[in-house]
Design a protein around this motif. Structure first.
Motif, short mmCIF file in Angstrom:
data_model
loop_
_atom_site.label_atom_id
_atom_site.label_comp_id
_atom_site.label_asym_id
_atom_site.label_seq_id
_atom_site.Cartn_x
_atom_site.Cartn_y
_atom_site.Cartn_z
N SER A 182 -7.14 -52.89 -17.44
CA SER A 182 -8.27 -51.99 -17.15
C SER A 182 -9.35 -52.83 -16.46
O SER A 182 -9.24 -54.05 -16.36
N ALA A 183 -10.39 -52.18 -16.00
CA ALA A 183 -11.41 -52.86 -15.18
C ALA A 183 -12.48 -53.58 -15.98
O ALA A 183 -13.55 -53.87 -15.44
N ASP A 184 -12.21 -53.91 -17.24
CA ASP A 184 -13.25 -54.57 -18.02
C ASP A 184 -12.80 -55.95 -18.54
O ASP A 184 -13.00 -56.27 -19.71
N TYR A 185 -12.24 -56.74 -17.64
CA TYR A 185 -11.83 -58.11 -17.97
C TYR A 185 -12.31 -59.07 -16.89
O TYR A 185 -12.42 -58.70 -15.72
N VAL A 188 8.59 -56.11 -28.73
CA VAL A 188 7.14 -56.01 -28.55
C VAL A 188 6.85 -56.32 -27.09
O VAL A 188 7.41 -57.26 -26.53
N ASP A 189 6.00 -55.52 -26.47
CA ASP A 189 5.57 -55.84 -25.11
C ASP A 189 4.47 -56.89 -25.19
O ASP A 189 3.57 -56.81 -26.04
N LEU A 190 4.55 -57.85 -24.29
CA LEU A 190 3.56 -58.93 -24.19
C LEU A 190 3.11 -59.02 -22.74
O LEU A 190 3.95 -59.10 -21.84
N THR A 194 -3.07 -47.63 -21.86
CA THR A 194 -2.28 -48.11 -22.99
C THR A 194 -2.77 -49.49 -23.43
O THR A 194 -3.35 -50.23 -22.63
N GLU A 195 -2.55 -49.77 -24.70
CA GLU A 195 -2.91 -51.09 -25.23
C GLU A 195 -1.64 -51.82 -25.63
O GLU A 195 -0.75 -51.23 -26.25
#
Length: 151
Positions: free
Chosen positions: A63-66, A31-33, A123-124
């Motif tokens: 992404s730019a929403d954090y 799993v990527d973390l 990607t998520e």
């Protein structure tokens, strides 16, 4: 032994293949973390990933929403929250076995949380966040820095 020491120190022995810890070397599922703060390479909590056989995969941008805030924790950690008035944040991608991720999550203290984080490429992946109530009016907003300072 030298390969393990090199892997733990982040150095690569001359002429040696890079060390890949089990279960990653066995081709087992991973799993990527994505981490943004104290778990980054060189940070005070990196050992929590290394001790679970996690492998560093490189830097990433959200992404730019954090938004990122300094939390009143010991050791200090950033709180990352999704916010429409945010910015891209620098983080790191690690690969870990699903079982190791489970033990990591089981020991994760409040107010930290794991959930889906959107990267700059859309990607998520599983990544760090925090409970919104952990960000108080006194919290330092570090969003404009774009990353958690290591060191």
């Amino acid at each position: 032994v030298a390969d393990i020491a090199a892997a733990l120190s982040g150095e690569r022995r001359s002429g040696a293949e890079p060390f890949v810890p089990w279960p990653l070397s066995a081709g087992a599922p991973t799993v990527d973390l994505v981490v943004f703060g104290a778990h980054r390479r060189g940070g005070p909590l990196e050992h929590q990933l290394i001790s679970r056989g996690a492998a560093w995969r490189g830097p990433v941008r959200s992404s730019a929403d954090y938004r990122m805030y300094r939390l009143a924790t010991e050791p200090p950690k950033p709180g990352v929250l999704r916010h429409p008035d945010g910015a891209p944040l620098l983080g790191e991608r690690w690969s870990v076995s699903p079982a190791a991720l489970g033990t990591f999550l089981d020991q994760l203290p409040r107010p930290m949380q794991l959930g889906r984080v959107t990267l700059a490429d859309g990607t998520e992946v599983v990544g760090f966040g925090c409970e919104p109530t952990a960000v108080t009016a006194e919290a330092d907003d570090l969003t404009d820095l774009g990353e958690w300072p290591i060191g």
